[in-house]
Structures are given as C-alpha cells and as structure tokens.
Design a protein around this motif. Sequence first.
Motif, PDB file in Angstrom:
ATOM      1  N   SER A 167       0.908  -0.896  -0.194  1.00 53.52           N
ATOM      2  CA  SER A 167      -0.049   0.163  -0.439  1.00 53.52           C
ATOM      3  C   SER A 167       0.424   1.417  -0.053  1.00 53.52           C
ATOM      4  N   ALA A 168       0.627   2.642  -0.326  1.00 51.90           N
ATOM      5  CA  ALA A 168       1.260   3.535  -0.027  1.00 51.90           C
ATOM      6  C   ALA A 168       0.845   4.790   0.040  1.00 51.90           C
ATOM      7  N   HIS A 169       1.619   5.411   1.348  1.00 49.88           N
ATOM      8  CA  HIS A 169       1.620   5.684   2.569  1.00 49.88           C
ATOM      9  C   HIS A 169       2.775   7.255   2.156  1.00 49.88           C
ATOM     10  N   LYS A 170       1.092   8.903   2.409  1.00 46.19           N
ATOM     11  CA  LYS A 170       1.983   9.389   2.007  1.00 46.19           C
ATOM     12  C   LYS A 170       2.646  10.422   3.291  1.00 46.19           C
ATOM     13  N   ILE A 171       4.010  10.762   3.447  1.00 40.13           N
ATOM     14  CA  ILE A 171       4.039  10.527   4.941  1.00 40.13           C
ATOM     15  C   ILE A 171       4.304  12.460   5.334  1.00 40.13           C
ATOM     16  N   THR A 172       3.924  12.071   6.360  1.00 37.00           N
ATOM     17  CA  THR A 172       3.798  13.802   7.534  1.00 37.00           C
ATOM     18  C   THR A 172       5.027  14.257   7.806  1.00 37.00           C
ATOM     19  N   LYS A 173       5.446  13.081   8.467  1.00 36.01           N
ATOM     20  CA  LYS A 173       7.090  13.408   9.040  1.00 36.01           C
ATOM     21  C   LYS A 173       8.146  12.024   8.514  1.00 36.01           C
ATOM     22  N   PHE A 174       9.471  12.936   8.629  1.00 34.79           N
ATOM     23  CA  PHE A 174       9.887  11.692   7.886  1.00 34.79           C
ATOM     24  C   PHE A 174      11.057  10.927   9.541  1.00 34.79           C
ATOM     25  N   GLU A 175       9.874  10.431   9.189  1.00 37.46           N
ATOM     26  CA  GLU A 175       9.798   8.796  10.611  1.00 37.46           C
ATOM     27  C   GLU A 175       9.357   7.459  10.149  1.00 37.46           C
ATOM     28  N   PHE A 176      10.006   6.618  10.802  1.00 36.95           N
ATOM     29  CA  PHE A 176       9.919   5.260   9.940  1.00 36.95           C
ATOM     30  C   PHE A 176       9.595   3.805  11.157  1.00 36.95           C
ATOM     31  N   ILE A 177       9.061   2.798  11.135  1.00 37.78           N
ATOM     32  CA  ILE A 177       9.482   2.068  12.080  1.00 37.78           C
ATOM     33  C   ILE A 177       9.658   1.062  10.907  1.00 37.78           C
ATOM     34  N   SER A 178      10.340   0.036  11.421  1.00 34.35           N
ATOM     35  CA  SER A 178      11.465  -1.691  11.320  1.00 34.35           C
ATOM     36  C   SER A 178       9.661  -2.272  11.457  1.00 34.35           C
ATOM     37  N   SER A 179       9.687  -3.079   9.371  1.00 37.85           N
ATOM     38  CA  SER A 179       8.416  -4.317   9.439  1.00 37.85           C
ATOM     39  C   SER A 179       8.537  -5.747  10.074  1.00 37.85           C
ATOM     40  N   THR A 180       8.012  -6.460   9.948  1.00 33.19           N
ATOM     41  CA  THR A 180       8.506  -7.981  10.865  1.00 33.19           C
ATOM     42  C   THR A 180       9.390  -8.828   9.420  1.00 33.19           C
ATOM     43  N   PHE A 181       9.515  -7.923   8.125  1.00 32.12           N
ATOM     44  CA  PHE A 181      10.329  -8.475   7.455  1.00 32.12           C
ATOM     45  C   PHE A 181      11.746  -7.407   7.900  1.00 32.12           C
ATOM     46  N   GLY A 182      11.856  -6.566   8.875  1.00 32.43           N
ATOM     47  CA  GLY A 182      12.728  -5.648   8.807  1.00 32.43           C
ATOM     48  C   GLY A 182      13.697  -4.806   7.340  1.00 32.43           C
ATOM     49  N   ILE A 183      12.047  -4.234   7.004  1.00 39.84           N
ATOM     50  CA  ILE A 183      12.061  -2.914   5.687  1.00 39.84           C
ATOM     51  C   ILE A 183      11.444  -1.354   7.472  1.00 39.84           C
ATOM     52  N   LEU A 184      12.054  -0.847   6.203  1.00 44.15           N
ATOM     53  CA  LEU A 184      11.772   0.171   7.619  1.00 44.15           C
ATOM     54  C   LEU A 184      10.647   0.773   6.790  1.00 44.15           C
ATOM     55  N   GLU A 185       9.439   1.250   7.270  1.00 42.65           N
ATOM     56  CA  GLU A 185       8.067   1.270   7.443  1.00 42.65           C
ATOM     57  C   GLU A 185       7.683   2.613   7.372  1.00 42.65           C
ATOM     58  N   PRO A 186       6.495   3.375   7.026  1.00 43.39           N
ATOM     59  CA  PRO A 186       6.344   4.859   7.592  1.00 43.39           C
ATOM     60  C   PRO A 186       5.815   4.313   8.651  1.00 43.39           C
ATOM     61  N   ASN A 187       5.815   5.173   9.728  1.00 44.61           N
ATOM     62  CA  ASN A 187       5.170   5.090  10.799  1.00 44.61           C
ATOM     63  C   ASN A 187       3.576   5.509  10.774  1.00 44.61           C
ATOM     64  N   PRO A 188       2.418   4.525  11.101  1.00 39.40           N
ATOM     65  CA  PRO A 188       1.594   5.066  10.850  1.00 39.40           C
ATOM     66  C   PRO A 188       1.198   6.555  11.782  1.00 39.40           C
ATOM     67  N   LYS A 189       1.563   6.704  13.086  1.00 40.57           N
ATOM     68  CA  LYS A 189       1.705   7.918  13.252  1.00 40.57           C
ATOM     69  C   LYS A 189       1.220   9.307  12.366  1.00 40.57           C
ATOM     70  N   PHE A 190       2.555   8.974  11.223  1.00 42.64           N
ATOM     71  CA  PHE A 190       2.944  10.389  10.519  1.00 42.64           C
ATOM     72  C   PHE A 190       3.181   9.569   8.919  1.00 42.64           C
ATOM     73  N   SER A 191       1.641   9.205   8.961  1.00 46.26           N
ATOM     74  CA  SER A 191       1.513   8.937   7.186  1.00 46.26           C
ATOM     75  C   SER A 191       0.044   8.651   6.984  1.00 46.26           C
ATOM     76  N   ILE A 192      -0.191   8.761   6.061  1.00 47.12           N
ATOM     77  CA  ILE A 192      -2.115   9.096   5.768  1.00 47.12           C
ATOM     78  C   ILE A 192      -1.914   8.147   4.415  1.00 47.12           C
ATOM     79  N   PRO A 193      -2.672   6.672   4.388  1.00 48.52           N
ATOM     80  CA  PRO A 193      -3.342   5.545   2.885  1.00 48.52           C
ATOM     81  C   PRO A 193      -3.102   6.857   1.852  1.00 48.52           C
TER      82      PRO A 193
END
Length: 193
Positions: A92-118
């Motif tokens: 899925s695609a997410h617009k980033i509102t703050k350049f802050e990320f979290i690590s997914s279960t695959f070890g890949i950085l993903e948009p932090n849900p607090k700072f991104s909009i689908p």
Amino acid sequence: MKKESPKLMKNRSYAKLLIREELIKIRKGLSKTRKEQAAHNAYLRLSKKLKPYKNILSFYSIKNEINIDLLNQDLFKEHKLLLPKIENIGLSAHKITKFEFISSTFGILEPNPKFSIPIALEKIDCILVPALGFDRLCHRIGYGKGHYDQLLEKLQKDHLKPHTIGIGFQEQLCIKPLPVEEHDIALNELLLF
C-alpha cells in the motif's frame, strides 16, 4: 490458455533462484566508491526527471540496493513522497507527514502510522521500482516475495497507469531476457546508474 506443466514451472523457479543468487553476489561485490557514485548520479538524474510528477511511490534502500535516501528527502520536502508498506493485500502507498519510520516484520523500514496517510492507488503518478535485476525488455526479478508484482498487477487490473521506472545499478542489467511468468508486468523504463 494452456496450463504449464509442473516440470516447466519447477525449471523456471530453479532458473530464477540461480539468477537471484548471481545478482545478489554481483551487488554485494560493488565497491563503496561505485555505490556512492551511482547514488550521486541517481540523485542528479531523478531529481530532474521526477519534477512533473505529484505523487511518487519511492522505496527504502535495503540489502545493498542503490541508495536513494537524498532523493526521498527532497521528495518529502516537496510533499511528493509516498512510501510502501507491506500488508496482507501486498503493497500500500502512504504519504509521509514526518520523516520518521518503523521497522516491519520483514526488517524493512516502513512509514510510521502516526506520521503517514494511506493514499489510493489512483493518486500515484510514478513508481520507482527496485529489484535484484532487470532485462532490456524492462522486466524485473525481485526477491521472490511478489510484493511489486502484486502491486503492478492490481494497477493493470484497475486500468491505472502510473509511470513505472526500474531503479538500480548498471551491473543489475541482465544480458539475457529474464524468465517471465504470466503475471509478470514490464516496467515503462529503466534507469540504471
């Protein structure tokens, strides 16, 4: 449509496995200087090329992929950056509102849900697509999880046509055509640095 035999499918899977192993070795073997030069060239070229687009689905550079962090930072400042998140349905695609990320279960950085909009897929103008390798027909071979294949297939099924660009190192270009399956969709162009 004629169904493929299990033997043919097994042979194709084995061929893809061998290609993946070779491409991983090639990419790991690139020197730090070579990677930095490619990242610099990618930044210069893509900064100009992407100007007309409003919503660009980019990617996080992982596992020796070409580094496009500077480009992503610029796209973020211009409010154009979309980043993928792996979900049950694929990417899925997410617009980033703050350049802050979290690590997914695959070890890949993903948009932090607090700072991104689908963002709906129809809003995407351009997609930068990573891979292990590409061929001259703009086919790609990834890690085998099918995330981008599913995304590209969904876009095609929904008659959506964002411009797709394969991004990587020149060394990732395969001379021979890659094994292609029915669900594989060619990209619009390749930019290899």
